[in-house]
Each structure stands twice: as structure tokens, then as C-alpha cells.
Design a protein around this motif. Sequence first.
Motif, PDB file in Angstrom:
ATOM      1  N   THR A   1       0.804  -1.219   0.000  1.00  0.00           N
ATOM      2  CA  THR A   1       0.000   0.000   0.000  1.00  0.00           C
ATOM      3  C   THR A   1       0.840   1.274   0.000  1.00  0.00           C
ATOM      4  OG1 THR A   1      -0.170   0.214   2.424  1.00  0.00           O
ATOM      5  CG2 THR A   1      -1.779  -1.225   1.324  1.00  0.00           C
TER       6      THR A   1
ATOM      7  N   ILE B   1       1.299   8.432  -3.167  1.00  0.00           N
ATOM      8  CA  ILE B   1       0.691   9.128  -4.308  1.00  0.00           C
ATOM      9  C   ILE B   1      -0.555   9.893  -3.856  1.00  0.00           C
ATOM     10  CG2 ILE B   1      -0.453   8.811  -6.554  1.00  0.00           C
ATOM     11  CD1 ILE B   1       2.529   8.368  -6.808  1.00  0.00           C
ATOM     12  N   ASN B   2      -1.370   9.294  -3.013  1.00  0.00           N
ATOM     13  CA  ASN B   2      -2.570   9.973  -2.521  1.00  0.00           C
ATOM     14  C   ASN B   2      -2.228  11.247  -1.758  1.00  0.00           C
ATOM     15  OD1 ASN B   2      -4.279   8.087  -3.674  1.00  0.00           O
ATOM     16  ND2 ASN B   2      -4.478   6.881  -1.802  1.00  0.00           N
TER      17      ASN B   2
ATOM     18  N   ARG C   1       2.994   2.701  -2.104  1.00  0.00           N
ATOM     19  CA  ARG C   1       2.942   3.529  -3.312  1.00  0.00           C
ATOM     20  C   ARG C   1       1.645   4.338  -3.357  1.00  0.00           C
ATOM     21  NH1 ARG C   1       5.486   3.628  -8.265  1.00  0.00           N
ATOM     22  NH2 ARG C   1       4.252   4.584  -9.911  1.00  0.00           N
ATOM     23  N   SER C   2       0.520   3.688  -3.172  1.00  0.00           N
ATOM     24  CA  SER C   2      -0.759   4.402  -3.247  1.00  0.00           C
ATOM     25  C   SER C   2      -0.905   5.406  -2.101  1.00  0.00           C
ATOM     26  CB  SER C   2      -1.935   3.426  -3.275  1.00  0.00           C
ATOM     27  OG  SER C   2      -1.982   2.664  -2.095  1.00  0.00           O
ATOM     28  N   GLN C   3      -0.408   5.072  -0.920  1.00  0.00           N
ATOM     29  CA  GLN C   3      -0.463   6.026   0.197  1.00  0.00           C
ATOM     30  C   GLN C   3       0.285   7.311  -0.145  1.00  0.00           C
ATOM     31  OE1 GLN C   3       0.336   4.717   4.332  1.00  0.00           O
ATOM     32  NE2 GLN C   3       0.568   2.680   3.407  1.00  0.00           N
TER      33      GLN C   3
ATOM     34  N   ARG D   1      -0.898  13.898  -4.295  1.00  0.00           N
ATOM     35  CA  ARG D   1      -1.997  14.396  -5.149  1.00  0.00           C
ATOM     36  C   ARG D   1      -2.881  15.363  -4.370  1.00  0.00           C
ATOM     37  NH1 ARG D   1      -3.407  11.379 -10.322  1.00  0.00           N
ATOM     38  NH2 ARG D   1      -1.510  10.201 -10.636  1.00  0.00           N
TER      39      ARG D   1
END
Length: 178
Positions: A39, A45-46, A41-43, A49
Motif C-alpha cells: 500500500t 501518491i494519494n 505507493r498508493s499512500q 496528489r
Amino acid sequence: FENLTVRERILKPILANLGVDPAGVQSFMPIDQLGTDPTLRSQLINVIRAQGYTGRGRWGYKEPKLTLLWPMFADAFPNASWVILERDREAVVKSCLNTGFMAKHSRDEEFWRHFIDRHDDRLSVLERSVSDVTRIKTDALVNSDMKPLKDLIKNLGLKWNQSAVEDFVDPKLFGRHG
């Protein structure tokens, strides 16, 4: 500059969950015992962003604690470019002794030299393990030798802006006043 949200919401919780010092000073997890986090990478990036990153172009993240967790980040971002800014060791020791949140861990110069040695060991493994690593000595930058930074900017596919770089590289941040 450091991204406080990433540090407080991602890095420190990872360190705490590993059972090591979230400040990254007193205890380190051995590199070979670090797992992966699907998780991560998505954490990250979120978070960026939400801070305005559009997904176009390169982005950077500066954080000394990455030295402790780089294998997890290298797994999450396999195409990342890594930049190691190497500062004079004795200047780092002096900085640690003169910075309240660091000095509270120790007022002993040898403690901080050992701390630097442990970080250097981890960074050496990073350099041997990841293909895109650049090491830049900050003394060169502070002394107005911008060639290492210019080469890095070129290699990253970014546009060099001399005046912006000169405005950004502040000798006072490195204990220099001239």
C-alpha cells in the motif's frame, strides 16, 4: 524541504509498526529484515496528489528517514532516481548537537559519529542495490560549484535554471554564513 504529511502519516507509523524509534535515531531495523508494503505507493501518491501533484512530470521527496526505509520505497517505486546529499561529517555532528530535537537524544559527539556511520552503511547498500543513485557533496554546492547539481538536473531530464538554483542553495542551511 521535508514533507511533514508524508513523514507524520507514512514514515513514522511505518517505523513505529516495525518496533523501532519513529524519530529514526535510537534504533534501526536491519535492512534485510525490512519487508514490503503493497500500500506504500498508493499512500504516498494519494498524499502528494492531495497537495497538488497532477501526475505529470517528476516529483521529489526529501527525508533523512528514507535512509532507514529505502528498500521499502525502492520496492514501491522501482524506477525512482535516488539522490544522496553528503554533508561534511563534523558539520552534521555539530548540527545534531545544536538542534534541540536531536540533542535530546545525546550530547556526545561520538554518539552522533556512530549514528552517521550507521547511515553511511545503509546508503552504501543503497548505492550497490539501486541502479539510479547520484551522490552529491553539499560542500561543492555551498562553494558555488553547481556542476554536480547541473549534471543531476540534466540526467533527470529537468530544465536547469541557474538563478533559481542559486536562490535555493542557501549556505546558512549548511552552517556557512558567507
